[in-house]
Design an enzyme around this catalytic site. Structure first.
Site, short mmCIF file in Angstrom:
data_model
loop_
_atom_site.label_atom_id
_atom_site.label_comp_id
_atom_site.label_asym_id
_atom_site.label_seq_id
_atom_site.Cartn_x
_atom_site.Cartn_y
_atom_site.Cartn_z
N SER A 180 0.85 -1.19 0.00
CA SER A 180 0.00 0.00 0.00
C SER A 180 0.89 1.25 0.00
O SER A 180 1.80 1.36 -0.81
CB SER A 180 -0.93 -0.05 1.21
OG SER A 180 -1.94 0.93 1.13
N HIS A 230 -2.07 -1.05 -4.76
CA HIS A 230 -3.52 -1.03 -4.99
C HIS A 230 -4.01 0.41 -4.96
O HIS A 230 -3.27 1.33 -4.63
CB HIS A 230 -4.26 -1.90 -3.96
CG HIS A 230 -4.18 -1.39 -2.55
ND1 HIS A 230 -4.85 -1.96 -1.50
CD2 HIS A 230 -3.49 -0.35 -1.99
CE1 HIS A 230 -4.62 -1.32 -0.38
NE2 HIS A 230 -3.78 -0.34 -0.64
#
Length: 249
Positions: free
Chosen positions: A96, A120
């Protein structure tokens, strides 16, 4: 109320270099840092102020956290890297927003073949009417653009940013060898590691199996440690409240 800072442990500090570890969540401030390993912008700012003129070795094993905190930390490390050498090593997971911090060095990040980069799109929880929720979706798209702009600076030659966007849409886990197909990184031989992630249920099976044995041994110790940290934080807040009341009285 005075501002409190968690002690930031500096390891292997010399006159010319210091080590910095991201081994927990990336959080916005001290109040959100429930573990010693959690990092936030004010702590990193103070750390860098003390390490002016020194090279840094940055080690990452984090599932990410606050997008804005992570971007702030990325920009601070990039400024430090303008006049000092900043080497970044992914020991287990740069997931992330921690995957953004992985690219903050003055050199290519080093990712072993069994460590992971997870990318993501940003996400959040929200309540509100239809108009407010549509605006939140638009805001998330804007935030995603900021992350994409950082990735775009570190692509392997010939890789399109549209390819990275597709990987982000699918939430993609890349081991070091796979990540080197898309990003400008150094890959090394496999290292033993333990990945720290926020959403364990989303971890691919191949990664989960590697983590399970270490996780079982660590859970009990972490639980006791967190209870102790919460108690200490409550004591600190209580002391501040009492002191302020006494001064006001």
């Amino acid at each position: 109320m005075p501002h409190l800072f968690k002690n930031l442990e500096i390891k292997n500090q010399t006159d010319t270099s210091a080590d910095l570890f991201f081994y927990g969540d990336i959080v916005s401030d001290w109040w959100g840092a429930w573990q010693d390993e959690d990092q936030y912008p004010d702590a990193i700012k103070n750390f860098l102020n003390e390490q002016q003129g020194k090279d840094l070795n940055v080690y990452i094993n984090s599932g990410g956290g606050s997008v804005f905190a992570g971007i702030a930390i990325y920009n601070m490390l990039r400024r430090h890297a303008q006049s000092n050498k900043v080497n970044v090593y992914v020991d287990g997971l740069a997931g992330s927003i921690a995957s953004v911090i992985a690219f903050a060095g003055s050199n290519k990040p080093t990712i072993p073949s069994n460590a992971f980069l997870m990318i993501h799109n940003p996400w959040t929880s929200a309540t509100g009417n239809a108009e407010e929720l549509r605006k939140m979706a638009d805001d998330l798209d804007q935030i995603s653009t900021g992350i994409v702009n950082i990735y775009a600076e570190h692509l392997k030659e010939g890789v399109s940013i549209d390819t990275i966007k597709e990987l982000m849409d699918k939430e993609t886990w890349l081991n070091g060898a796979e990540a080197s197909e898309y990003f400008d990184i150094e890959t090394t031989d496999a290292k033993e590691y333990e990945a720290a992630v926020t959403d364990y249920a989303k971890i691919p099976e191949k990664v989960r199996k590697t983590m399970d044995s270490a996780k079982k041994n660590k859970d009990a110790a972490d639980s006791a440690k967190k209870r102790d940290q919460i108690a200490k934080k409550r004591d600190q807040i209580k002391k501040i409240t009492i002191n302020n009341f006494t001064k006001g009285d």
